[in-house]
Motif scaffolding. Structure first.
Motif, PDB file in Angstrom:
ATOM      1  N   GLY A  32       0.065  -9.637   0.048  1.00 38.16           N
ATOM      2  CA  GLY A  32      -0.832  -9.522  -1.076  1.00 38.16           C
ATOM      3  C   GLY A  32      -0.297  -8.852  -2.325  1.00 38.16           C
ATOM      4  O   GLY A  32      -1.073  -8.291  -3.084  1.00 38.16           O
ATOM      5  N   LYS A  33       0.982  -8.893  -2.591  1.00 38.90           N
ATOM      6  CA  LYS A  33       1.532  -8.279  -3.807  1.00 38.90           C
ATOM      7  C   LYS A  33       1.537  -9.307  -4.933  1.00 38.90           C
ATOM      8  O   LYS A  33       1.979 -10.430  -4.763  1.00 38.90           O
ATOM      9  N   SER A  34       1.040  -8.922  -6.106  1.00 36.48           N
ATOM     10  CA  SER A  34       1.023  -9.843  -7.243  1.00 36.48           C
ATOM     11  C   SER A  34       1.690  -9.258  -8.475  1.00 36.48           C
ATOM     12  O   SER A  34       1.869  -9.962  -9.469  1.00 36.48           O
ATOM     13  N   ALA A  35       2.076  -7.997  -8.446  1.00 40.53           N
ATOM     14  CA  ALA A  35       2.738  -7.362  -9.586  1.00 40.53           C
ATOM     15  C   ALA A  35       3.630  -6.236  -9.069  1.00 40.53           C
ATOM     16  O   ALA A  35       3.469  -5.755  -7.949  1.00 40.53           O
ATOM     17  N   TRP A  39       9.482  -4.565  -5.710  1.00 34.80           N
ATOM     18  CA  TRP A  39       9.440  -4.187  -4.306  1.00 34.80           C
ATOM     19  C   TRP A  39      10.817  -4.371  -3.691  1.00 34.80           C
ATOM     20  O   TRP A  39      11.566  -5.260  -4.078  1.00 34.80           O
ATOM     21  N   ASP A  46       3.881 -17.643  -1.046  1.00 36.99           N
ATOM     22  CA  ASP A  46       2.571 -17.491  -1.656  1.00 36.99           C
ATOM     23  C   ASP A  46       1.459 -17.964  -0.720  1.00 36.99           C
ATOM     24  O   ASP A  46       0.314 -18.088  -1.117  1.00 36.99           O
ATOM     25  N   THR A  47       1.812 -18.228   0.539  1.00 34.04           N
ATOM     26  CA  THR A  47       0.858 -18.701   1.537  1.00 34.04           C
ATOM     27  C   THR A  47       0.700 -17.656   2.631  1.00 34.04           C
ATOM     28  O   THR A  47       1.687 -17.108   3.109  1.00 34.04           O
ATOM     29  N   TRP A  48      -0.528 -17.382   3.037  1.00 36.23           N
ATOM     30  CA  TRP A  48      -0.757 -16.443   4.125  1.00 36.23           C
ATOM     31  C   TRP A  48      -1.707 -17.043   5.132  1.00 36.23           C
ATOM     32  O   TRP A  48      -2.741 -17.549   4.734  1.00 36.23           O
ATOM     33  N   MET A  84       7.972  -9.121  -8.985  1.00 29.76           N
ATOM     34  CA  MET A  84       6.821  -9.990  -9.243  1.00 29.76           C
ATOM     35  C   MET A  84       6.529 -10.130 -10.735  1.00 29.76           C
ATOM     36  O   MET A  84       6.001 -11.147 -11.162  1.00 29.76           O
ATOM     37  N   ASP A  85       6.889  -9.135 -11.528  1.00 31.55           N
ATOM     38  CA  ASP A  85       6.627  -9.185 -12.967  1.00 31.55           C
ATOM     39  C   ASP A  85       7.479 -10.247 -13.659  1.00 31.55           C
ATOM     40  O   ASP A  85       7.037 -10.871 -14.625  1.00 31.55           O
ATOM     41  N   HIS A 141       9.119 -12.745 -11.797  1.00 27.15           N
ATOM     42  CA  HIS A 141       9.190 -13.880 -10.868  1.00 27.15           C
ATOM     43  C   HIS A 141      10.601 -14.115 -10.352  1.00 27.15           C
ATOM     44  O   HIS A 141      11.148 -15.210 -10.435  1.00 27.15           O
TER      45      HIS A 141
END
Length: 100
Positions: free
Chosen positions: A3-6, A9, A30-32, A79-80, A82
């Motif tokens: 669930g990380k979007s920004a 890491w 991007d799939t869980w 994530m910032d 990509h």
């Protein structure tokens, strides 16, 4: 790490056994849940058997080499911007592969 979007890491994976090294895929998706398709649509993955980096299910020209017992691979996820980078940690010769 789901669930990380920004943000940025970092994590390391160490192959502690022969099976761990030989039959391992790891990366981001991007799939869980990712199931057996980490390097598939929407994902980037390192495959321990061949050392290939897969981007949306297709092997790239990047190759970190076969993962053996005791090897460590680091994953850097930005994530910032990509980007995801894989680095196989070796004593004298680190290898870095970046996929955008």
């Amino acid at each position: 790490m789901a669930g990380k979007s920004a943000g940025k890491w970092y994590w390391e994976i160490r192959a502690s056994g022969v099976a761990d090294a030989y039959y391992t895929y790891f990366g981001v998706t991007d799939t869980w849940p990712p199931g057996h398709n980490v390097g598939g649509a929407g994902g980037v993955a390192y495959y321990g058997n061949s050392g290939s980096i897969y981007n949306i299910g297709v092997a790239t020209t990047a190759n970190l080499g076969h993962l053996s017992q005791g090897n460590t691979v680091s994953v850097l996820l930005d994530m910032d911007n990509h980007r995801v980078s894989f680095e196989r940690l070796r004593t004298n010769n680190p290898s870095l592969t970046e996929i955008k």
